[in-house]
Scaffold this active site. Structure first.
Site, PDB file in Angstrom:
ATOM      1  N   CYS A 112       0.791  -1.234   0.000  1.00 29.80           N
ATOM      2  CA  CYS A 112       0.000   0.000   0.000  1.00 29.80           C
ATOM      3  C   CYS A 112       0.827   1.290   0.000  1.00 29.80           C
ATOM      4  O   CYS A 112       1.313   1.690  -1.048  1.00 29.80           O
ATOM      5  CB  CYS A 112      -0.996  -0.053   1.160  1.00 29.80           C
ATOM      6  SG  CYS A 112      -2.388   1.063   0.912  1.00 29.80           S
ATOM      7  N   ARG A 146     -12.843   6.298  -1.069  1.00 28.39           N
ATOM      8  CA  ARG A 146     -11.921   5.391  -0.365  1.00 28.39           C
ATOM      9  C   ARG A 146     -12.256   3.962  -0.725  1.00 28.39           C
ATOM     10  O   ARG A 146     -13.423   3.575  -0.733  1.00 28.39           O
ATOM     11  CB  ARG A 146     -12.042   5.600   1.144  1.00 28.39           C
ATOM     12  CG  ARG A 146     -10.720   5.964   1.737  1.00 28.39           C
ATOM     13  CD  ARG A 146     -10.581   6.026   3.191  1.00 28.39           C
ATOM     14  NE  ARG A 146      -9.335   5.356   3.525  1.00 28.39           N
ATOM     15  CZ  ARG A 146      -8.128   5.862   3.322  1.00 28.39           C
ATOM     16  NH1 ARG A 146      -7.974   7.052   2.807  1.00 28.39           N
ATOM     17  NH2 ARG A 146      -7.045   5.175   3.645  1.00 28.39           N
ATOM     18  N   HIS A 209      -3.520  -5.549   2.847  1.00 29.35           N
ATOM     19  CA  HIS A 209      -3.114  -5.705   4.242  1.00 29.35           C
ATOM     20  C   HIS A 209      -3.774  -6.968   4.770  1.00 29.35           C
ATOM     21  O   HIS A 209      -4.327  -7.766   4.035  1.00 29.35           O
ATOM     22  CB  HIS A 209      -3.628  -4.521   5.078  1.00 29.35           C
ATOM     23  CG  HIS A 209      -3.226  -3.177   4.582  1.00 29.35           C
ATOM     24  ND1 HIS A 209      -2.023  -2.607   4.881  1.00 29.35           N
ATOM     25  CD2 HIS A 209      -3.883  -2.269   3.814  1.00 29.35           C
ATOM     26  CE1 HIS A 209      -1.959  -1.396   4.340  1.00 29.35           C
ATOM     27  NE2 HIS A 209      -3.071  -1.175   3.685  1.00 29.35           N
TER      28      HIS A 209
HETATM   29  N1  GLN Z   1      -2.283   6.873   2.467  1.00 28.34           N
HETATM   30  C1  GLN Z   1      -2.400   6.042   1.309  1.00 28.34           C
HETATM   31  C2  GLN Z   1      -3.786   6.045   0.698  1.00 28.34           C
HETATM   32  O1  GLN Z   1      -4.758   6.334   1.349  1.00 28.34           O
HETATM   33  C3  GLN Z   1      -1.988   4.624   1.654  1.00 28.34           C
HETATM   34  C4  GLN Z   1      -2.959   3.949   2.564  1.00 28.34           C
HETATM   35  C5  GLN Z   1      -2.464   2.652   3.144  1.00 28.34           C
HETATM   36  O2  GLN Z   1      -1.265   2.371   3.180  1.00 28.34           O
HETATM   37  N2  GLN Z   1      -3.388   1.828   3.609  1.00 28.34           N
HETATM   38  O3  GLN Z   1      -3.938   5.748  -0.464  1.00 28.34           O
END
Ligand code: GLN
Length: 257
Positions: A112, A146, A209
Site C-alpha cells: 500500500c 476510499r 493488508h
Molecule cells: N495513504 C495512502 C492512501 O490512502 C496509503 C494507505 C495505506 O497504506 N493503507 O492511499
C-alpha cells in the site's frame, strides 16, 4: 554441560545449529509505515525462514537510521498520508541504494503506502504531491472515494491471493511493470481496470493488508526461495506447517466484500 560463553551464545543465536544459513529481513519504516497488521508479514517470514531450515535475522530501518548492509529481503508496509509525508525525504535519500537492490533482484514485498512511494509519486486527495523513488513504473492519484474491504485476487504466479484494502490512492501501471493479478472481489489498484498490485524483478507490490503473508504463504515462500537462491545458489525447502494459513484462507475467502 558447560554453559555457552557470551560470544558462543550470540553466534548460536545468529546461526542456529544445523541451519542452512542466515536470511536477513529488513522492514522499512516500521514506526511510520505499518498499519492494519502489516508487521505480521515480518513475523511470517521469520517463522517460515525457520521452518525452511534457515536462520532469520530481522532488522528495522526508520527515518535517520544507518542503512544496513547485506539485506536479503526487504518488506515495507502501508501508512496514512501523514506517515508518507514523514518518511518522504528520508526515502528519497535512499533512492539510489534501493533502486540498485531492486534492479539487482533483491526480493521485496511492498504494501500500500510504500507500494505507492516505490512508484513515481502519490498525489494525495488534497493535492499534495509526495514524490516516490521510481523503482516501480506506477503513479498514484488520491481521490475522495476510499477503497475499503476484503479482496480476492487471481494471480498467475500465486493462485488466489486474499487480503484487505483501505486506500484513497488510485494506482496506474506503466509498461515497466506487470500486475500482480486481477481482482475477483474488491477493487485493487484503481476503480476501473480490475488489476491489483505490481510485479517487477523480484518485487511483489500490493494494496493488500490483513496482513498479507499469513493468508498467502506462497508469496512468503517466493521471497524466501529467491533470497536463498541469490545468497546460497540453491534453495531446499523445509516442511512448513500450513494448517493455520489454510484456516485463515478459508475464513478470508468467505468474508463479504
Ligand atoms: N495513504 C495512502 C492512501 O490512502 C496509503 C494507505 C495505506 O497504506 N493503507 O492511499
Amino acid at each position: 554441560m558447560t554453559p555457552l560463553s557470551q560470544d558462543e551464545a550470540s553466534s548460536a543465536g545468529s546461526q542456529e545449529t544445523g541451519s542452512k544459513g542466515t536470511i536477513r529481513v529488513l522492514q522499512l519504516y516500521p514506526r511510520d509505515m505499518n498499519i492494519y497488521g502489516d508487521w505480521g508479514n515480518v513475523l511470517v517470514l521469520q517463522q517460515r525462514i525457520r521452518w525452511h531450515g534457515y536462520t532469520p535475522e530481522i532488522l528495522e530501518y526508520n527515518v535517520g537510521d544507518p542503512f544496513p548492509e547485506d539485506v536479503d529481503i526487504i518488506v515495507g508496509g502501508g501508512g496514512q498520508d501523514s506517515g508518507q509525508l514523514v518518511i518522504q525525504d528520508d526515502l528519497l535519500s535512499r533512492e539510489s541504494a534501493l533502486k540498485e537492490l531492486a534492479d539487482d533482484g533483491t526480493p521485496m514485498l511492498l504494501i500500500c503506502g510504500l507500494y505507492q512511494l516505490f512508484g513515481r509519486f502519490f498525489k494525495t486527495r488534497t493535492g499534495a504531491v509526495i514524490p516516490g523513488i521510481g523503482v516501480l513504473d506506477v503513479e498514484t492519484h488520491g481521490t475522495d472515494e476510499r477503497l475499503i474491504g476484503n479482496v480476492t485476487v487471481s494471480s498467475p504466479e500465486f493462485g488466489d491471493i486474499l487480503g484487505y484494502e483501505n486506500h484513497s490512492g488510485q494506482t496506474r501501471l506503466g509498461p515497466g511493470v506487470r500486475p500482480l493479478g486481477t481482482t475477483a472481489k474488491g477493487t485493487g489498484n484503481n476503480s476501473s481496470d480490475g488489476q491489483e498490485g505490481a510485479r517487477y524483478r523480484n518485487i511483489v507490490a500490493s494494496y493488500l493488508h490483513g496482513s498479507l503473508l499469513p493468508k498467502n504463504p506462497a508469496i512468503a515462500d517466493f521471497l524466501i526461495r529467491t533470497a536463498a537462491e541469490r545468497k546460497y545458489g540453491s534453495f531446499t525447502p523445509g516442511a512448513p506447517d500450513d494448517g493455520y494459513a489454510e484456516l485463515a484462507r478459508e475464513h478470508a475467502a468467505r468474508r463479504p466484500r
